[in-house]
Design an enzyme around this catalytic site. Structure first.
Site, short mmCIF file in Angstrom:
data_model
loop_
_atom_site.label_atom_id
_atom_site.label_comp_id
_atom_site.label_asym_id
_atom_site.label_seq_id
_atom_site.Cartn_x
_atom_site.Cartn_y
_atom_site.Cartn_z
CG HIS A 30 -1.98 1.04 1.15
ND1 HIS A 30 -2.82 1.22 0.07
CD2 HIS A 30 -2.30 2.03 2.03
CE1 HIS A 30 -3.61 2.25 0.30
NE2 HIS A 30 -3.32 2.77 1.47
CE LYS B 215 -1.33 3.92 -2.65
NZ LYS B 215 -1.18 2.48 -2.40
CG HIS C 157 -3.28 6.72 -2.60
ND1 HIS C 157 -4.12 5.76 -3.13
CD2 HIS C 157 -3.41 6.61 -1.25
CE1 HIS C 157 -4.72 5.12 -2.14
NE2 HIS C 157 -4.31 5.61 -0.99
#
Lengths: 94, 404
Positions: B293, B325, B330
């Site tokens: 993430h 990212k 994002h």
């Protein structure tokens, strides 16, 4: 003195008032040695404090390592004062 | 869990039109982040973001219906078309045995904003009569279903940054449950506009410099936009039509911290990652790459590292971990789909894309997440994680065909 132009102790007093107000500290009598956790200041309160500081001083303080490391009100003020001073230096430079 | 065939990939991102543009940018570390100024923001502090090039969006507009479609839906439909074409699906492959699970965090953000601006500036003016059908969160999913006549279940998961990852996971569950044979799954997001961006700024989680996940001196994330859609099918359905299986979805888990709206919880993330690995039946050492993430915020990256280290144990040191990212931004409700596509391509090419802008190891994190330059890996499986505001975690595990 113009709003948002305070320096030194005036600046810290002004920031302390913001922390108390935005952090919704009940008796509003907070000191630099108080633990943020003891005052009930949590992640959402941090955002409110940073937004109020941005409105008053025009400085964007991201949630970086130094900020997340701050455990006491005084440490939080140190981080914010450093950002404000850096912001003012950049404004003078430009 | 029973493997599910991944037979199509489609993406629209700031890296360009197509999954291949996304993958090559991720592999080569070519960031699509640039400066964008919003005229309506009085004092814009954050100027870096990964916005789709105007020329690329103009290309998409040629076949879109902007009176009826928000930017979010236009991106989503384009990604779905690419995924369907790559999978080689024909009209006979849709109908009631095909579902659509496409999520979004905010839905039609641009339509919402334009509607309010118009209403406030001139309350007497006529509202956009299509505002509601354009802005509803399920608009993208419904447009995709309509585009291909997919009449099976159409669902829209709106769980912020976990929307697309949960969508892909739920689509696999629907197939495994025998409810459908195939699904178009993913997410779409387009909220890089004045008001929505100002609201993001207020959270103070974005960096004013560079997004540098897991790095020392990291101080926030960088927003992006886009859409990612994948075609998932039961192995039988894929085999029956002679489809090429790009990779197999072999593991999925999702859970909730049920703790704090903003602050991630290492216990929740650890449990989610562990359950996803367990569901794959793979020993953690078989997983060679994790697309993290990795938002670049202090809290996420620390939490995610703790979780990965706990689950992978001794295998953590040999694991290639990266966050892509800083390259595509994002993309929130689309983020999980873009990153899943990068993960599938990383596995197929056995190249772990880099974490760009990496300055050095943060002593609190204590590891290097494939810093700055891609590196090869040898394993047959890979993972993609999403951890959302709201405390919602989701992890997917993919394997090369027949290796799960």
């Amino acid at each position: 003195m113009a709003e948002g132009a305070e320096k030194g102790e005036d600046l810290r007093r002004s920031l302390l008032a913001i922390v108390a107000e935005e952090g919704m500290v009940k008796d509003r009598t907070i000191g630099v040695d108080d633990q943020l956790a003891d005052l009930g200041i949590e992640s959402a309160d941090f955002v409110m404090i940073l937004m109020a500081i941005e409105e008053k001083f025009g400085v964007y303080v991201p949630v970086d390592e130094s900020l997340t490391e701050a455990k006491t009100v005084g440490e939080l003020l140190d981080v914010v004062v450093a950002h404000i001073e850096e912001h003012r230096r950049q404004q003078v430079a430009s | 869990m029973r493997p599910i065939a991944i037979t199509g990939l489609g993406a629209v991102s700031a890296c360009g039109l197509g999954a291949d543009r996304l993958w090559r940018a991720a592999r080569d570390g070519h960031s699509a982040v640039g400066e964008v100024l919003f005229p309506r923001i009085h004092r814009q502090q954050v100027k870096q973001m990964a916005r789709i090039a105007d020329a690329d969006f103009a290309t998409l507009l040629e076949t879109a219906k902007p009176r009826f479609q928000d930017r979010t839906a236009i991106l989503g439909i384009a990604a779905a078309r690419e995924a369907v074409a790559r999978a080689g699906l024909g009209p006979e492959d849709f109908g009631e045995r095909c579902g659509v699970v496409v999520g979004s965090g905010l839905g039609g953000a641009e339509t919402i904003e334009q509607g309010y601006i118009r209403f406030v500036e001139d309350p007497a003016s006529r509202s956009d009569v299509m505002a509601i059908p354009k802005l509803m969160a399920n608009s993208t999913a419904s447009w995709i279903a309509m585009s291909f006549k997919a009449t099976g279940p159409t669902l829209c998961i709106s769980t912020a940054c976990s929307s697309a990852t949960q969508s892909i996971g739920l689509a696999a569950d629907l197939i495994r449950a025998g409810i459908v044979d195939r699904c178009l799954a993913g997410g779409a997001e387009a909220l890089l506009i004045d008001g929505a961006f100002a609201a993001w700024e207020a959270l103070h989680v974005m960096t004013t410099s560079h997004c540098r996940p897991f790095s020392r001196e990291r101080n926030g994330m960088v927003l992006g936009e886009g859409a990612g859609v994948v075609v998932l099918e039961s192995m039988e359905a894929a085999e029956a039509r002679g489809a090429t299986v790009l990779a197999e979805l072999v593991g999925y888990a999702t859970n909730a911290d049920a703790n704090d709206l903003l602050r991630p919880d290492p216990v929740g993330a650890t449990t989610c990652i562990r359950k996803a690995v367990d569901s794959s039946g793979l020993d953690p050492s078989r997983i060679g790459y994790v697309n993290a993430h990795g938002t670049g915020t202090v809290a996420n990256d620390l939490t995610e590292t703790t979780a990965l280290r706990t689950v992978f144990g001794d295998a953590f040191d040999g694991l290639a971990v990266s966050s892509t990212k800083p390259i595509h931004g994002h993309a929130l409700g689309a983020g999980g789909a873009l990153e899943f596509i990068v993960t599938v391509e990383a596995l197929r090419n056995r190249i772990a894309p880099p974490t760009i802008n990496f300055l050095g190891v943060d002593p609190k994190i204590g590891f290097e997440p494939v810093p700055n330059v891609a590196r090869p890996f040898t394993a047959d499986a890979a993972m993609s994680n999403s951890f959302a505001f709201g405390g919602i975690n989701a992890s997917l595990v993919v394997a090369l065909p027949g290796r799960g």
